[in-house]
Write a protein that holds these residues in place. Structure first.
Motif, PDB file in Angstrom:
ATOM      1  N   ILE A  94      -0.126   8.961   2.120  1.00 16.82           N
ATOM      2  CA  ILE A  94      -0.718   8.016   3.069  1.00 16.82           C
ATOM      3  C   ILE A  94      -0.070   8.270   4.427  1.00 16.82           C
ATOM      4  CG2 ILE A  94      -1.040   5.560   3.613  1.00 16.82           C
ATOM      5  CD1 ILE A  94      -0.870   5.015   0.590  1.00 16.82           C
ATOM      6  N   ASP A  95      -0.722   9.114   5.216  1.00 18.47           N
ATOM      7  CA  ASP A  95      -0.155   9.441   6.519  1.00 18.47           C
ATOM      8  C   ASP A  95      -1.159   9.151   7.636  1.00 18.47           C
ATOM      9  OD1 ASP A  95      -1.906  11.459   5.949  1.00 18.47           O
ATOM     10  OD2 ASP A  95      -0.549  13.097   6.456  1.00 18.47           O
ATOM     11  N   LYS A  96      -2.179   8.355   7.297  1.00 13.46           N
ATOM     12  CA  LYS A  96      -3.164   7.967   8.310  1.00 13.46           C
ATOM     13  C   LYS A  96      -3.315   6.461   8.277  1.00 13.46           C
ATOM     14  CE  LYS A  96      -5.666  12.154   7.255  1.00 13.46           C
ATOM     15  NZ  LYS A  96      -6.376  12.583   6.056  1.00 13.46           N
ATOM     16  N   ASN A  97      -3.850   5.933   9.351  1.00 13.84           N
ATOM     17  CA  ASN A  97      -4.048   4.488   9.431  1.00 13.84           C
ATOM     18  C   ASN A  97      -5.375   4.100   8.756  1.00 13.84           C
ATOM     19  OD1 ASN A  97      -3.585   1.865  10.054  1.00 13.84           O
ATOM     20  ND2 ASN A  97      -4.204   2.053  12.213  1.00 13.84           N
ATOM     21  N   LYS A  98      -5.414   4.299   7.450  1.00 13.02           N
ATOM     22  CA  LYS A  98      -6.601   3.978   6.649  1.00 13.02           C
ATOM     23  C   LYS A  98      -6.146   3.176   5.440  1.00 13.02           C
ATOM     24  CE  LYS A  98      -9.413   8.008   7.747  1.00 13.02           C
ATOM     25  NZ  LYS A  98     -10.181   9.134   7.205  1.00 13.02           N
ATOM     26  N   SER A  99      -7.082   2.521   4.771  1.00 13.42           N
ATOM     27  CA  SER A  99      -6.732   1.771   3.562  1.00 13.42           C
ATOM     28  C   SER A  99      -6.410   2.759   2.435  1.00 13.42           C
ATOM     29  CB  SER A  99      -7.887   0.870   3.153  1.00 13.42           C
ATOM     30  OG  SER A  99      -8.955   1.656   2.665  1.00 13.42           O
ATOM     31  N   VAL A 100      -5.695   2.281   1.424  1.00 13.65           N
ATOM     32  CA  VAL A 100      -5.401   3.162   0.282  1.00 13.65           C
ATOM     33  C   VAL A 100      -6.700   3.621  -0.380  1.00 13.65           C
ATOM     34  CG1 VAL A 100      -3.023   2.512  -0.319  1.00 13.65           C
ATOM     35  CG2 VAL A 100      -4.912   1.113  -1.183  1.00 13.65           C
ATOM     36  N   GLU A 101      -7.715   2.752  -0.399  1.00 13.49           N
ATOM     37  CA  GLU A 101      -9.005   3.130  -0.998  1.00 13.49           C
ATOM     38  C   GLU A 101      -9.647   4.275  -0.197  1.00 13.49           C
ATOM     39  OE1 GLU A 101      -8.004   0.007  -0.560  1.00 13.49           O
ATOM     40  OE2 GLU A 101      -7.963  -0.691  -2.643  1.00 13.49           O
ATOM     41  N   GLU A 102      -9.588   4.174   1.116  1.00 14.39           N
ATOM     42  CA  GLU A 102     -10.179   5.231   1.951  1.00 14.39           C
ATOM     43  C   GLU A 102      -9.431   6.558   1.788  1.00 14.39           C
ATOM     44  OE1 GLU A 102     -12.003   2.560   5.644  1.00 14.39           O
ATOM     45  OE2 GLU A 102      -9.872   3.024   5.582  1.00 14.39           O
ATOM     46  N   ILE A 103      -8.102   6.471   1.686  1.00 20.94           N
ATOM     47  CA  ILE A 103      -7.311   7.695   1.472  1.00 20.94           C
ATOM     48  C   ILE A 103      -7.685   8.317   0.121  1.00 20.94           C
ATOM     49  CG2 ILE A 103      -4.979   8.624   1.143  1.00 20.94           C
ATOM     50  CD1 ILE A 103      -4.841   7.679   3.858  1.00 20.94           C
ATOM     51  N   ALA A 104      -7.811   7.471  -0.895  1.00 19.96           N
ATOM     52  CA  ALA A 104      -8.173   7.961  -2.233  1.00 19.96           C
ATOM     53  C   ALA A 104      -9.550   8.629  -2.194  1.00 19.96           C
ATOM     54  CB  ALA A 104      -8.152   6.813  -3.238  1.00 19.96           C
ATOM     55  N   GLN A 105     -10.484   7.970  -1.543  1.00 22.04           N
ATOM     56  CA  GLN A 105     -11.851   8.504  -1.417  1.00 22.04           C
ATOM     57  C   GLN A 105     -11.841   9.884  -0.748  1.00 22.04           C
ATOM     58  OE1 GLN A 105     -14.297   6.645   1.665  1.00 22.04           O
ATOM     59  NE2 GLN A 105     -16.011   6.518   0.236  1.00 22.04           N
ATOM     60  N   GLU A 106     -11.062   9.992   0.320  1.00 20.07           N
ATOM     61  CA  GLU A 106     -10.965  11.234   1.082  1.00 20.07           C
ATOM     62  C   GLU A 106     -10.353  12.359   0.227  1.00 20.07           C
ATOM     63  OE1 GLU A 106      -9.930  10.565   5.370  1.00 20.07           O
ATOM     64  OE2 GLU A 106      -8.223  11.833   4.842  1.00 20.07           O
ATOM     65  N   GLU A 107      -9.330  12.023  -0.546  1.00 21.87           N
ATOM     66  CA  GLU A 107      -8.683  13.046  -1.388  1.00 21.87           C
ATOM     67  C   GLU A 107      -9.620  13.529  -2.497  1.00 21.87           C
ATOM     68  OE1 GLU A 107      -5.956  14.632  -0.871  1.00 21.87           O
ATOM     69  OE2 GLU A 107      -5.137  13.428   0.760  1.00 21.87           O
ATOM     70  N   VAL A 108     -10.390  12.607  -3.072  1.00 26.73           N
ATOM     71  CA  VAL A 108     -11.319  13.002  -4.138  1.00 26.73           C
ATOM     72  C   VAL A 108     -12.361  13.979  -3.571  1.00 26.73           C
ATOM     73  CG1 VAL A 108     -13.083  12.188  -5.762  1.00 26.73           C
ATOM     74  CG2 VAL A 108     -10.960  10.889  -5.498  1.00 26.73           C
ATOM     75  N   LEU A 109     -12.800  13.732  -2.348  1.00 29.84           N
ATOM     76  CA  LEU A 109     -13.766  14.634  -1.710  1.00 29.84           C
ATOM     77  C   LEU A 109     -13.121  15.974  -1.339  1.00 29.84           C
ATOM     78  CD1 LEU A 109     -16.661  15.028  -0.673  1.00 29.84           C
ATOM     79  CD2 LEU A 109     -15.922  14.096   1.531  1.00 29.84           C
ATOM     80  N   GLU A 110     -11.979  15.906  -0.667  1.00 28.97           N
ATOM     81  CA  GLU A 110     -11.347  17.146  -0.188  1.00 28.97           C
ATOM     82  C   GLU A 110     -10.856  18.029  -1.337  1.00 28.97           C
ATOM     83  OE1 GLU A 110      -9.542  15.355   4.000  1.00 28.97           O
ATOM     84  OE2 GLU A 110      -8.169  16.037   2.437  1.00 28.97           O
ATOM     85  N   GLU A 111     -10.219  17.414  -2.314  1.00 30.90           N
ATOM     86  CA  GLU A 111      -9.614  18.212  -3.380  1.00 30.90           C
ATOM     87  C   GLU A 111     -10.609  18.548  -4.488  1.00 30.90           C
ATOM     88  OE1 GLU A 111      -4.876  17.113  -3.018  1.00 30.90           O
ATOM     89  OE2 GLU A 111      -5.941  16.455  -4.805  1.00 30.90           O
ATOM     90  N   CYS A 112     -11.442  17.568  -4.872  1.00 34.41           N
ATOM     91  CA  CYS A 112     -12.303  17.758  -6.051  1.00 34.41           C
ATOM     92  C   CYS A 112     -13.769  17.968  -5.695  1.00 34.41           C
ATOM     93  CB  CYS A 112     -12.188  16.560  -6.985  1.00 34.41           C
ATOM     94  SG  CYS A 112     -10.483  16.171  -7.422  1.00 34.41           S
ATOM     95  N   GLY A 113     -14.173  17.626  -4.466  1.00 31.65           N
ATOM     96  CA  GLY A 113     -15.557  17.846  -4.033  1.00 31.65           C
ATOM     97  C   GLY A 113     -16.531  16.741  -4.393  1.00 31.65           C
ATOM     98  N   TYR A 114     -16.043  15.619  -4.908  1.00 29.28           N
ATOM     99  CA  TYR A 114     -16.939  14.519  -5.266  1.00 29.28           C
ATOM    100  C   TYR A 114     -16.956  13.470  -4.154  1.00 29.28           C
ATOM    101  CZ  TYR A 114     -17.100  16.303 -10.049  1.00 29.28           C
ATOM    102  OH  TYR A 114     -17.297  17.094 -11.154  1.00 29.28           O
TER     103      TYR A 114
END
Lengths: 211, 211
Positions: free
Chosen positions: B100-120
């Motif tokens: 968590i190194d951005k000013n976003k909610s934990v849900e938004e960070i999780a969403q972003e990681e699922v897209l960036e890392e897994c493509g979903y």
């Protein structure tokens, strides 16, 4: 355990415990580096008391957890305000565990930790080696070997609570209490190795002790 | 991923990722100190593809795991011998995760990681927050928030594999493969947070997908 005062930070001097460095490497033709720590391998032990059907935990003050509960703006001051941040913020609930810093087998280290921390004198053959895994993937990648051990009240020959300066409280939890812990919304003041141990126990062992 | 060369160590300079220091404190009247690191809080996400009933893992080279597989006597030399110690020793199998190194909610960070890392590409409401825990108790005590997320093939809009310099492989495992992994004698090249996630899934979710 919760009498805490005079909390402050200094730069890291030459340390026996935390040896940070930078690893340089070239992966797929691209130069990279990664900052990491040299840490000891370790053991962790699930200790389940079959006489009273309770799991044995250790509870102790963990400076790294305490510090992470201090708001960044309050970390900069000369001294951390222990009225605002009481010791309870740093108390962790964990499995019995210890680092491998002696020339002994992992089983012997596990046996020693169960006695020192929890007070149970277990024969080596009661220590069931489950698996081993990496204790982290970011800055530390040491190996942790994971054991399961069933004990009885008769094996409780010592007080437990650690050696030297350690201040460790032995805590017992029933199976319903373990279930309540792992399904709580958190924050759970435990590391993932403890949560893995609890889920492993609930999934593979708990049913035989439920009646 | 496994093309590795020119591996060597240097002392830690001023680092953005690893900030070691010593915490001084007085507990029960006794002066003590503990060496620790400042690290970021993070998220981890169990991603389960319900279309094909497979769990989505990420696989990547982890310098800290690689280093820990190098025998201490071979760590001292100018350069680590990558013929003796191939990159495969440092490859870890993990849940999708990120700091968590951005000013976003934990849900938004999780969403972003699922897209960036897994493509979903998952809607926020599909992210089920399970709990949070301390990522370690020794030198790092940052909070990790843990999510469960069911995805379908239709949600796979990107390749995954990370951003910038990341080299991440997306790996799928069936439920029997997950069971084989967690019951293997090890060493398992995964962190305990991944093993907790797998046991949590096996215990609370897997049965509904077994038919």
């Amino acid at each position: 355990m919760e009498d805490l005062k005079d909390v402050y930070l200094t730069p890291l001097p030459e340390s026996q415990y935390v040896k940070p460095f930078r690893l340089h490497y070239t992966q797929n033709g691209k130069q990279k580096n990664w900052d990491l720590l040299e840490v000891h391998d370790s053991v962790a032990v699930i200790v389940f008391n079959v006489t009273r059907k309770v799991m044995i935990f250790v509870k102790q003050f963990r400076p790294a957890i305490y510090y992470n509960n201090v708001h960044p703006k309050d970390r900069q001051s000369d001294q951390i305000d222990t009225n605002k941040y009481p010791a309870s913020l740093g108390i962790a609930l964990e499995m019995c565990a210890g680092i491998i810093d002696k020339n002994k087998s992992v089983e012997e280290i596990a046996q020693e930790e169960v006695l020192e921390e929890c007070g149970y004198n277990v024969p080596l053959k009661k220590l069931q080696r489950i698996t081993s895994y990496r204790s982290g993937v970011g800055v530390q990648g040491a190996l942790q070997t994971f054991f399961y051990c069933e004990v009885t009240d008769e094996m409780k020959t010592e007080q437990g609570g650690g050696v030297d300066d350690e201040i460790i409280e032995v805590v017992e939890k029933t199976i319903p209490e373990i279930e309540a812990l792992v399904t709580s919304p958190g924050p759970i003041s435990s590391p993932p190795s403890c949560l893995f141990a609890l889920m492993w126990f609930l999934h593979y062992k708990a049913d035989q002790f439920r009646k």
